[in-house]
Design a protein around this motif. Structure first.
Motif, mmCIF file in Angstrom:
data_model
loop_
_atom_site.group_PDB
_atom_site.id
_atom_site.type_symbol
_atom_site.label_atom_id
_atom_site.label_comp_id
_atom_site.label_asym_id
_atom_site.label_seq_id
_atom_site.Cartn_x
_atom_site.Cartn_y
_atom_site.Cartn_z
ATOM 1 N N ASP A 292 0.821 -1.210 0.000
ATOM 2 C CA ASP A 292 0.000 0.000 0.000
ATOM 3 C C ASP A 292 0.857 1.263 0.000
ATOM 4 O O ASP A 292 0.486 2.271 -0.618
ATOM 5 C CB ASP A 292 -0.940 -0.005 1.206
ATOM 6 C CG ASP A 292 -1.977 -1.111 1.122
ATOM 7 O OD1 ASP A 292 -2.395 -1.454 -0.002
ATOM 8 O OD2 ASP A 292 -2.366 -1.649 2.181
ATOM 9 N N ASP B 241 -8.786 0.141 2.959
ATOM 10 C CA ASP B 241 -8.566 -1.082 2.187
ATOM 11 C C ASP B 241 -7.745 -2.067 3.022
ATOM 12 O O ASP B 241 -6.583 -2.343 2.712
ATOM 13 C CB ASP B 241 -7.857 -0.764 0.869
ATOM 14 C CG ASP B 241 -7.893 -1.929 -0.111
ATOM 15 O OD1 ASP B 241 -8.753 -2.804 0.035
ATOM 16 O OD2 ASP B 241 -7.051 -1.951 -1.040
ATOM 17 N N GLY C 11 -5.801 -5.142 1.612
ATOM 18 C CA GLY C 11 -6.188 -5.131 0.202
ATOM 19 C C GLY C 11 -7.506 -5.822 -0.062
ATOM 20 O O GLY C 11 -7.864 -6.079 -1.216
ATOM 21 N N SER C 12 -8.267 -6.101 1.017
ATOM 22 C CA SER C 12 -9.460 -6.932 0.861
ATOM 23 C C SER C 12 -10.577 -6.239 0.092
ATOM 24 O O SER C 12 -11.304 -6.891 -0.673
ATOM 25 C CB SER C 12 -9.978 -7.362 2.239
ATOM 26 O OG SER C 12 -10.307 -6.245 3.040
ATOM 27 N N TYR C 13 -10.730 -4.927 0.269
ATOM 28 C CA TYR C 13 -11.810 -4.235 -0.429
ATOM 29 C C TYR C 13 -11.558 -4.236 -1.931
ATOM 30 O O TYR C 13 -12.455 -4.531 -2.727
ATOM 31 C CB TYR C 13 -11.945 -2.790 0.073
ATOM 32 C CG TYR C 13 -12.434 -2.646 1.494
ATOM 33 C CD1 TYR C 13 -12.752 -3.737 2.295
ATOM 34 C CD2 TYR C 13 -12.579 -1.383 2.056
ATOM 35 C CE1 TYR C 13 -13.204 -3.582 3.598
ATOM 36 C CE2 TYR C 13 -13.037 -1.212 3.360
ATOM 37 C CZ TYR C 13 -13.343 -2.311 4.123
ATOM 38 O OH TYR C 13 -13.788 -2.145 5.415
ATOM 39 N N THR C 14 -10.330 -3.888 -2.335
ATOM 40 C CA THR C 14 -10.030 -3.813 -3.761
ATOM 41 C C THR C 14 -9.926 -5.196 -4.389
ATOM 42 O O THR C 14 -10.328 -5.396 -5.539
ATOM 43 C CB THR C 14 -8.745 -3.011 -3.997
ATOM 44 O OG1 THR C 14 -7.702 -3.502 -3.134
ATOM 45 C CG2 THR C 14 -8.966 -1.533 -3.681
ATOM 46 N N LYS D 97 -7.477 -5.543 -9.459
ATOM 47 C CA LYS D 97 -7.291 -5.016 -8.103
ATOM 48 C C LYS D 97 -6.289 -3.869 -8.094
ATOM 49 O O LYS D 97 -6.497 -2.828 -7.461
ATOM 50 C CB LYS D 97 -6.820 -6.132 -7.170
ATOM 51 C CG LYS D 97 -6.510 -5.679 -5.730
ATOM 52 C CD LYS D 97 -5.025 -5.444 -5.528
ATOM 53 C CE LYS D 97 -4.652 -5.270 -4.075
ATOM 54 N NZ LYS D 97 -5.277 -4.149 -3.375
ATOM 55 N N GLU E 227 -7.103 0.024 -6.895
ATOM 56 C CA GLU E 227 -6.417 0.721 -5.811
ATOM 57 C C GLU E 227 -5.732 1.984 -6.320
ATOM 58 O O GLU E 227 -5.801 3.043 -5.681
ATOM 59 C CB GLU E 227 -5.411 -0.203 -5.124
ATOM 60 C CG GLU E 227 -4.761 0.452 -3.903
ATOM 61 C CD GLU E 227 -3.979 -0.505 -3.036
ATOM 62 O OE1 GLU E 227 -3.322 -0.020 -2.089
ATOM 63 O OE2 GLU E 227 -4.014 -1.726 -3.289
ATOM 64 N N PHE F 181 -15.560 -0.260 0.492
ATOM 65 C CA PHE F 181 -15.708 -1.307 -0.508
ATOM 66 C C PHE F 181 -16.805 -1.031 -1.548
ATOM 67 O O PHE F 181 -16.677 -1.481 -2.688
ATOM 68 C CB PHE F 181 -15.833 -2.692 0.137
ATOM 69 C CG PHE F 181 -17.156 -3.027 0.742
ATOM 70 C CD1 PHE F 181 -18.222 -3.416 -0.044
ATOM 71 C CD2 PHE F 181 -17.322 -3.027 2.111
ATOM 72 C CE1 PHE F 181 -19.444 -3.767 0.504
ATOM 73 C CE2 PHE F 181 -18.528 -3.377 2.677
ATOM 74 C CZ PHE F 181 -19.597 -3.740 1.869
ATOM 75 N N ALA G 223 -14.911 0.874 -4.143
ATOM 76 C CA ALA G 223 -13.974 -0.026 -4.813
ATOM 77 C C ALA G 223 -14.710 -0.894 -5.824
ATOM 78 O O ALA G 223 -14.215 -1.136 -6.944
ATOM 79 C CB ALA G 223 -13.245 -0.891 -3.791
#
Length: 312
Positions: free
Chosen positions: A24, A100, A103-106, A271, A275, A293, A296
């Motif tokens: 990130d 994020d 990185g789970s949301y993206t 993804k 981001e 999310f 996203a």
């Protein structure tokens, strides 16, 4: 020279974990942030103070060049921290915030958007009403993918390889937090997994890297399978027959000849774009935005060319 052009773009990165994700940090730098400061071991009780320290120190012009990113590993906590930061703003002292965690949301946004794309393109179908099984569904990406799919009307099973208690706990948490309906199931034994696969039309594998959650033998039990999508880029394949570069490729060994596979690098490519675009949006949009999310997912849909109603 105008004052605003002299001030650097600053990003304050908050995480409840001991370290901020290097991924990130790199993404933020590549999106144009010039000063990037991580704050680790941040609890929800710290968010108001950190947010207000960030907004009051630069003046109304400076806040337009200031942002807050919320990372960590807990998708529920990150969602709550995003809400807390938003309510801590004192307009015109207001900055953009992007959450994020892990990185789970993206990642989930890319996963579900690609599933939508290939359901439509390969089967002329939508996610609404589809039976979706999420293997490794108790992790960060699985939880968010479950929330997205259920919000679109899918019948979602969140599967745990440990036990039914864990699956039910996570399902209940997700249902309460996002006002959706999912069901927890155990796939601890082969019989459990085969029973869950027997009705699944979409399977999403979101387990930890390097673990196969669905073998070639298991695949033969998925008689109704339309789409199999796997976020695992580390050998072995999370779903046997789904290769990392697959992007709607026919799934070898599937009972249905029209079953399609979506691999980790196809998902990862989307993804990455999501981001990057969200970081750029918060830096250049000209007004404060709050990105979680749903945003996203909207971005992922735009990238893959899927249209539809927003998340419920």
């Amino acid at each position: 020279m105008p004052e605003a052009t002299e001030r650097p773009y600053i990003l304050h990165m908050l995480t409840a974990t001991p370290q901020m994700s290097p991924f990130d940090v790199n993404m933020a730098a590549d999106a144009g942030y010039q000063v990037i400061v991580p704050y680790c071991n941040v609890g929800s009780e710290h968010v108001v103070t950190l947010t207000q320290d960030a907004i009051f120190s630069r003046g109304p012009k400076g806040v337009s060049r200031t942002g807050i990113f919320i990372g960590g590993r807990d998708v529920m906590l990150a969602a709550d921290m995003l809400d807390t930061a938003r309510h801590a703003m004192v307009p015109p002292f207001e900055v953009s915030v992007f959450a994020d965690p892990s990185g789970s949301y993206t990642t989930a946004a890319a996963l579900v958007a690609l599933v939508e794309k290939h359901l439509k393109g390969g089967h002329n179908a939508d996610l609404g009403g589809k039976r979706v099984l999420i293997l490794g569904g108790t992790g960060a990406v699985g939880r968010v993918a479950a929330a997205m799919a259920a919000s679109l009307g899918a019948q979602v099973l969140i599967a745990s390889h440990s036990d039914i208690a864990r699956a039910t706990q996570v399902s209940d948490e997700v249902n309460r937090r996002f006002d959706i309906a999912t069901t927890g199931v155990s796939v601890r034994t082969s019989d459990d997994l085969h029973h869950a696969l027997s009705t699944a039309e979409v399977v999403m594998a979101t387990a930890v890297a390097g673990v196969q959650v669905m073998s070639a033998a298991d695949l033969s039990h998925a008689r109704h399978l339309l789409i199999a999508a796997d976020v695992n880029a580390v050998p072995p394949e999370g779903i046997a027959g789904v290769h990392v570069m697959d992007d709607g490729k026919p799934l070898a060994g599937a009972v249905r000849q029209d079953a399609l596979g979506i691999g980790a690098l196809a998902i990862g490519n989307v993804k990455y774009q999501v981001e990057h675009r969200l970081f750029v949006r918060m830096r250049t949009g000209g007004k404060p935005v709050y990105l979680g999310f749903p945003e996203a997912f909207d971005e992922a849909r735009a990238i893959v060319g899927v249209s539809g109603g927003g998340l419920g």
